[in-house]
Design a protein around this motif. Structure first.
Motif, PDB file in Angstrom:
ATOM      1  N   ALA A  75       9.594  13.355 -42.323  1.00  0.00           N
ATOM      2  CA  ALA A  75      10.004  12.870 -41.728  1.00  0.00           C
ATOM      3  C   ALA A  75       9.784  10.947 -41.060  1.00  0.00           C
ATOM      4  CB  ALA A  75       9.881  13.006 -39.733  1.00  0.00           C
ATOM      5  N   PHE A  76       8.141  11.133 -41.315  1.00  0.00           N
ATOM      6  CA  PHE A  76       7.369  10.101 -40.684  1.00  0.00           C
ATOM      7  C   PHE A  76       6.530   9.728 -42.253  1.00  0.00           C
ATOM      8  CE2 PHE A  76       6.948  11.857 -36.030  1.00  0.00           C
ATOM      9  CZ  PHE A  76       7.855  11.967 -36.142  1.00  0.00           C
ATOM     10  N   GLU A  77       7.593   8.128 -42.782  1.00  0.00           N
ATOM     11  CA  GLU A  77       6.935   8.043 -44.036  1.00  0.00           C
ATOM     12  C   GLU A  77       5.554   7.412 -43.862  1.00  0.00           C
ATOM     13  OE1 GLU A  77       8.424   4.811 -47.197  1.00  0.00           O
ATOM     14  OE2 GLU A  77       9.717   4.608 -45.446  1.00  0.00           O
ATOM     15  N   LYS A  78       4.695   6.512 -42.859  1.00  0.00           N
ATOM     16  CA  LYS A  78       3.800   6.753 -42.946  1.00  0.00           C
ATOM     17  C   LYS A  78       2.733   7.162 -42.602  1.00  0.00           C
ATOM     18  CE  LYS A  78       5.003   2.381 -40.062  1.00  0.00           C
ATOM     19  NZ  LYS A  78       5.043   1.762 -38.527  1.00  0.00           N
ATOM     20  N   LEU A  79       3.020   8.614 -42.552  1.00  0.00           N
ATOM     21  CA  LEU A  79       2.147   9.746 -42.489  1.00  0.00           C
ATOM     22  C   LEU A  79       1.822  10.024 -44.365  1.00  0.00           C
ATOM     23  CD1 LEU A  79       3.299  11.537 -39.639  1.00  0.00           C
ATOM     24  CD2 LEU A  79       1.370   9.823 -39.860  1.00  0.00           C
ATOM     25  N   ARG A  80       2.446   9.536 -44.613  1.00  0.00           N
ATOM     26  CA  ARG A  80       3.080  10.665 -45.889  1.00  0.00           C
ATOM     27  C   ARG A  80       2.303   9.438 -47.000  1.00  0.00           C
ATOM     28  NH1 ARG A  80       8.356  10.681 -45.414  1.00  0.00           N
ATOM     29  NH2 ARG A  80       9.839   9.685 -46.292  1.00  0.00           N
ATOM     30  N   GLN A  81       1.598   7.998 -47.260  1.00  0.00           N
ATOM     31  CA  GLN A  81       1.572   7.346 -48.124  1.00  0.00           C
ATOM     32  C   GLN A  81       0.164   7.128 -49.154  1.00  0.00           C
ATOM     33  OE1 GLN A  81       1.953   3.507 -45.509  1.00  0.00           O
ATOM     34  NE2 GLN A  81       4.259   3.867 -45.860  1.00  0.00           N
ATOM     35  N   ASP A  82      -0.469   8.188 -48.344  1.00  0.00           N
ATOM     36  CA  ASP A  82      -1.981   8.336 -48.534  1.00  0.00           C
ATOM     37  C   ASP A  82      -2.115  10.074 -49.782  1.00  0.00           C
ATOM     38  OD1 ASP A  82      -2.325   9.953 -47.405  1.00  0.00           O
ATOM     39  OD2 ASP A  82      -3.872   9.298 -46.619  1.00  0.00           O
ATOM     40  N   TYR A  83      -2.850   9.413 -51.035  1.00  0.00           N
ATOM     41  CA  TYR A  83      -2.667  11.163 -51.794  1.00  0.00           C
ATOM     42  C   TYR A  83      -3.115  11.911 -51.101  1.00  0.00           C
ATOM     43  CZ  TYR A  83      -2.159   7.942 -55.838  1.00  0.00           C
ATOM     44  OH  TYR A  83      -1.948   7.178 -56.687  1.00  0.00           O
ATOM     45  N   PRO A  84      -4.506  12.417 -50.176  1.00  0.00           N
ATOM     46  CA  PRO A  84      -4.356  13.579 -49.443  1.00  0.00           C
ATOM     47  C   PRO A  84      -2.970  14.124 -48.471  1.00  0.00           C
ATOM     48  CG  PRO A  84      -6.351  11.634 -48.671  1.00  0.00           C
ATOM     49  CD  PRO A  84      -5.073  11.465 -49.764  1.00  0.00           C
ATOM     50  N   GLU A 138      -7.352  19.898 -54.000  1.00  0.00           N
ATOM     51  CA  GLU A 138      -7.510  19.598 -52.731  1.00  0.00           C
ATOM     52  C   GLU A 138      -8.953  18.899 -52.819  1.00  0.00           C
ATOM     53  OE1 GLU A 138      -6.751  17.911 -50.056  1.00  0.00           O
ATOM     54  OE2 GLU A 138      -4.963  19.239 -49.240  1.00  0.00           O
ATOM     55  N   ALA A 139     -10.189  20.639 -53.696  1.00  0.00           N
ATOM     56  CA  ALA A 139     -11.284  20.029 -53.639  1.00  0.00           C
ATOM     57  C   ALA A 139     -11.789  18.958 -54.768  1.00  0.00           C
ATOM     58  CB  ALA A 139     -12.115  21.483 -54.388  1.00  0.00           C
ATOM     59  N   VAL A 140     -10.519  19.114 -55.966  1.00  0.00           N
ATOM     60  CA  VAL A 140     -10.870  18.396 -57.697  1.00  0.00           C
ATOM     61  C   VAL A 140     -10.552  16.377 -56.366  1.00  0.00           C
ATOM     62  CG1 VAL A 140      -9.590  17.276 -59.449  1.00  0.00           C
ATOM     63  CG2 VAL A 140      -9.783  19.771 -58.769  1.00  0.00           C
ATOM     64  N   HIS A 141      -9.139  16.411 -55.699  1.00  0.00           N
ATOM     65  CA  HIS A 141      -9.199  14.556 -55.048  1.00  0.00           C
ATOM     66  C   HIS A 141     -10.283  14.661 -54.070  1.00  0.00           C
ATOM     67  CE1 HIS A 141      -7.009  11.857 -53.970  1.00  0.00           C
ATOM     68  NE2 HIS A 141      -7.441  11.617 -52.524  1.00  0.00           N
ATOM     69  N   MET A 142     -10.856  15.726 -53.312  1.00  0.00           N
ATOM     70  CA  MET A 142     -12.338  15.230 -52.921  1.00  0.00           C
ATOM     71  C   MET A 142     -13.582  14.670 -53.323  1.00  0.00           C
ATOM     72  SD  MET A 142     -12.206  18.030 -49.901  1.00  0.00           S
ATOM     73  CE  MET A 142     -11.419  18.539 -48.394  1.00  0.00           C
ATOM     74  N   TYR A 143     -13.395  15.381 -54.646  1.00  0.00           N
ATOM     75  CA  TYR A 143     -14.594  15.038 -55.704  1.00  0.00           C
ATOM     76  C   TYR A 143     -14.590  13.826 -56.324  1.00  0.00           C
ATOM     77  CZ  TYR A 143     -18.064  15.242 -59.628  1.00  0.00           C
ATOM     78  OH  TYR A 143     -18.910  15.407 -60.057  1.00  0.00           O
ATOM     79  N   PHE A 144     -13.558  13.490 -56.626  1.00  0.00           N
ATOM     80  CA  PHE A 144     -12.890  12.327 -56.953  1.00  0.00           C
ATOM     81  C   PHE A 144     -13.301  10.961 -56.490  1.00  0.00           C
ATOM     82  CE2 PHE A 144      -9.272  14.055 -60.636  1.00  0.00           C
ATOM     83  CZ  PHE A 144     -11.087  13.911 -61.230  1.00  0.00           C
ATOM     84  N   ALA A 145     -12.913  11.440 -55.382  1.00  0.00           N
ATOM     85  CA  ALA A 145     -12.051  10.206 -54.332  1.00  0.00           C
ATOM     86  C   ALA A 145     -14.188  10.174 -53.614  1.00  0.00           C
ATOM     87  CB  ALA A 145     -11.583  10.883 -53.403  1.00  0.00           C
ATOM     88  N   SER A 336     -14.059  -3.380 -53.428  1.00  0.00           N
ATOM     89  CA  SER A 336     -15.419  -5.004 -53.662  1.00  0.00           C
ATOM     90  C   SER A 336     -16.474  -3.563 -53.871  1.00  0.00           C
ATOM     91  CB  SER A 336     -15.472  -5.570 -52.445  1.00  0.00           C
ATOM     92  OG  SER A 336     -16.434  -5.175 -51.512  1.00  0.00           O
ATOM     93  N   SER A 337     -16.854  -2.673 -53.727  1.00  0.00           N
ATOM     94  CA  SER A 337     -18.023  -2.464 -53.711  1.00  0.00           C
ATOM     95  C   SER A 337     -18.246  -0.562 -54.287  1.00  0.00           C
ATOM     96  CB  SER A 337     -19.428  -2.954 -53.115  1.00  0.00           C
ATOM     97  OG  SER A 337     -19.170  -2.911 -51.705  1.00  0.00           O
ATOM     98  N   SER A 338     -18.692   0.131 -54.508  1.00  0.00           N
ATOM     99  CA  SER A 338     -19.030   1.069 -54.544  1.00  0.00           C
ATOM    100  C   SER A 338     -19.680   2.007 -52.998  1.00  0.00           C
ATOM    101  CB  SER A 338     -20.462   1.917 -55.745  1.00  0.00           C
ATOM    102  OG  SER A 338     -21.317   1.810 -55.359  1.00  0.00           O
ATOM    103  N   ARG A 339     -20.509   1.234 -52.325  1.00  0.00           N
ATOM    104  CA  ARG A 339     -20.645   1.512 -51.185  1.00  0.00           C
ATOM    105  C   ARG A 339     -19.276   1.370 -50.257  1.00  0.00           C
ATOM    106  NH1 ARG A 339     -24.656   1.597 -47.813  1.00  0.00           N
ATOM    107  NH2 ARG A 339     -24.916   1.824 -45.995  1.00  0.00           N
ATOM    108  N   SER A 340     -18.291   0.818 -50.315  1.00  0.00           N
ATOM    109  CA  SER A 340     -17.273   0.235 -49.423  1.00  0.00           C
ATOM    110  C   SER A 340     -16.485   1.722 -49.660  1.00  0.00           C
ATOM    111  CB  SER A 340     -16.631  -0.952 -49.866  1.00  0.00           C
ATOM    112  OG  SER A 340     -16.358  -1.170 -50.526  1.00  0.00           O
ATOM    113  N   VAL A 341     -16.447   2.227 -51.511  1.00  0.00           N
ATOM    114  CA  VAL A 341     -15.755   2.760 -51.610  1.00  0.00           C
ATOM    115  C   VAL A 341     -16.247   4.517 -50.854  1.00  0.00           C
ATOM    116  CG1 VAL A 341     -14.907   4.508 -53.708  1.00  0.00           C
ATOM    117  CG2 VAL A 341     -14.997   2.010 -53.470  1.00  0.00           C
ATOM    118  N   ASN A 342     -17.336   4.705 -51.408  1.00  0.00           N
ATOM    119  CA  ASN A 342     -17.672   5.769 -50.075  1.00  0.00           C
ATOM    120  C   ASN A 342     -17.839   5.500 -49.208  1.00  0.00           C
ATOM    121  OD1 ASN A 342     -19.117   7.070 -52.762  1.00  0.00           O
ATOM    122  ND2 ASN A 342     -20.965   6.266 -52.464  1.00  0.00           N
ATOM    123  N   THR A 343     -18.210   4.712 -48.138  1.00  0.00           N
ATOM    124  CA  THR A 343     -17.671   4.893 -46.557  1.00  0.00           C
ATOM    125  C   THR A 343     -16.263   4.948 -46.176  1.00  0.00           C
ATOM    126  OG1 THR A 343     -19.280   3.058 -46.571  1.00  0.00           O
ATOM    127  CG2 THR A 343     -17.899   3.565 -44.494  1.00  0.00           C
TER     128      THR A 343
END
Length: 364
Positions: A75-84, A138-145, A336-343
């Motif tokens: 029902a709420f589009e804003k909640l389903r905008q990301d992969y998780p 779910e585990a595969v996506h967590m590993y990738f992300a 912009s950097s791998s550190r910001s992605v990890n965070t």
């Protein structure tokens, strides 16, 4: 007397003679069973009856709250905008199908139709495999992300996940039906062939769980390592990490291994714990990914509440979600950097349990 002469595996277990005459005998059969029978052999009659009550209550509660979870995210589009969130929706559908088929199985198995019993058993088998496949994804996506971070666009990311998540279980069930359709059936409409049971259920589930446990450990180590560089978060990190661990445990199905440790004197106690935790998995999904998520609660308050509990759709939080949603499109992870992605990835994993922070949009 109360035994079917035809195919279908019907037997006298759980059946009593209701009435008898010269020409007819009426039997009353109870085909109810507990949740643990999906992975292990039955217990004594007393324990089975208690576990049956626990399983049906838990599955009923899970079905209700999985339905609420799905309605909320759809029902709420804003909640389903990301992969998780999209992966969570598919996992919720699989778990809802598993719980509903489990609840209906005993009723459907009471009909004297072997074809219906085969269909019910095959469908229950399908949703069980689909549930574990989506836990694995779910585990595969967590590993990738979070662990193997990369700045590469993956076309049709969710569509590929759907092909795997719904396709592999379908292939397995179709193979079983093609090889021997009589592998399904019994007093309960479920797999009655030990070979198919151990190959297509036990081995499959073990493989998924081993992968999920590995990712679970790696993710926790990564989160711990990254938080070492954020001293400001240590004041509330213990409770925060506990919620994160509980959330990941539910998503990755890490309570299911209890069935494989149910040996020796502790067998009955572990099977009780197994039935309680796993029949309520759908309820825990609702708790960690709806009730404890701030952005979900705020969507409820914006659209469902009234009076002083209602939030304006133009609040600062709403605008931040909208602006944030426009910043990221058509990407798996960009930064912009791998550190910001990890965070950012750690924050997303942690937000699953704490509910802090808005979701960002990621296109398929």
């Amino acid at each position: 007397v109360c035994v079917s002469a035809g195919q279908g595996g019907w037997n006298s277990h759980g059946c009593v003679i209701q009435s008898t005459s010269t020409y007819q005998t009426s039997c009353l059969c109870d085909h109810l069973t507990h949740f643990a029978v999906l992975l292990v052999t039955p217990l004594s009659d007393t324990d089975s009856q208690i576990l049956t009550v626990i399983s049906y209550l838990g599955s009923g509660i899970s079905s209700i709250f999985l339905g609420v979870t799905l309605l909320t995210y759809i029902a709420f589009e804003k909640l389903r905008q990301d992969y998780p969130s999209k992966i969570l929706i598919n996992l919720s559908v699989a778990l809802l199908g598993l719980n509903m088929l489990f609840l209906l199985d005993s009723w459907l198995s009471s009909f004297p139709s072997y074809g219906l019993c085969i269909f019910t058993a095959a469908t229950l088998h399908y949703f069980l495999l689909a549930s574990f496949t989506w836990m694995g994804l779910e585990a595969v996506h967590m590993y990738f992300a979070l662990v193997k971070v990369f700045n590469v666009y993956v076309p049709s990311y969710i569509l590929k996940f759907c092909a795997v998540g719904w396709g592999i279980p379908l292939v397995i069930v179709c193979l079983v039906l093609a090889i021997d359709k009589d592998a399904y059936g019994n007093s309960l409409c479920w797999l009655q062939s030990d070979i198919f049971f151990y190959v297509t259920v036990v081995a499959f589930v073990l493989l998924i769980l081993l992968c999920n446990i590995t990712v679970f450990v790696v993710v926790l180590i990564q989160i711990r390592h990254m938080r070492m560089h954020k001293p400001a978060a240590h004041s509330h990190s213990a409770l925060h990490e506990l919620k994160t661990v509980a959330s990941l445990t539910v998503l990755l199905g890490l309570t299911w291994p209890l069935a494989f440790f149910a040996l020796g004197p502790a067998r009955v106690a572990l099977l009780y714990l197994f039935s309680i935790l796993n029949s309520l998995q759908g309820f825990f999904v609702f708790v960690f990914h709806c009730l404890m998520k701030e952005n979900v609660r705020k969507q409820w308050r914006i659209h469902l509440c009234c009076g002083r509990f209602r939030l304006s759709d133009y609040s600062d939080w709403s605008r931040s979600v909208t602006l944030g949603g426009r910043c990221k499109q058509n990407q798996l992870v960009r930064s912009s950097s791998s550190r910001s992605v990890n965070t950012s990835s750690i924050r997303k994993v942690s937000d699953s349990s704490t509910g802090s922070g808005p979701n960002h949009h990621q296109g398929e």
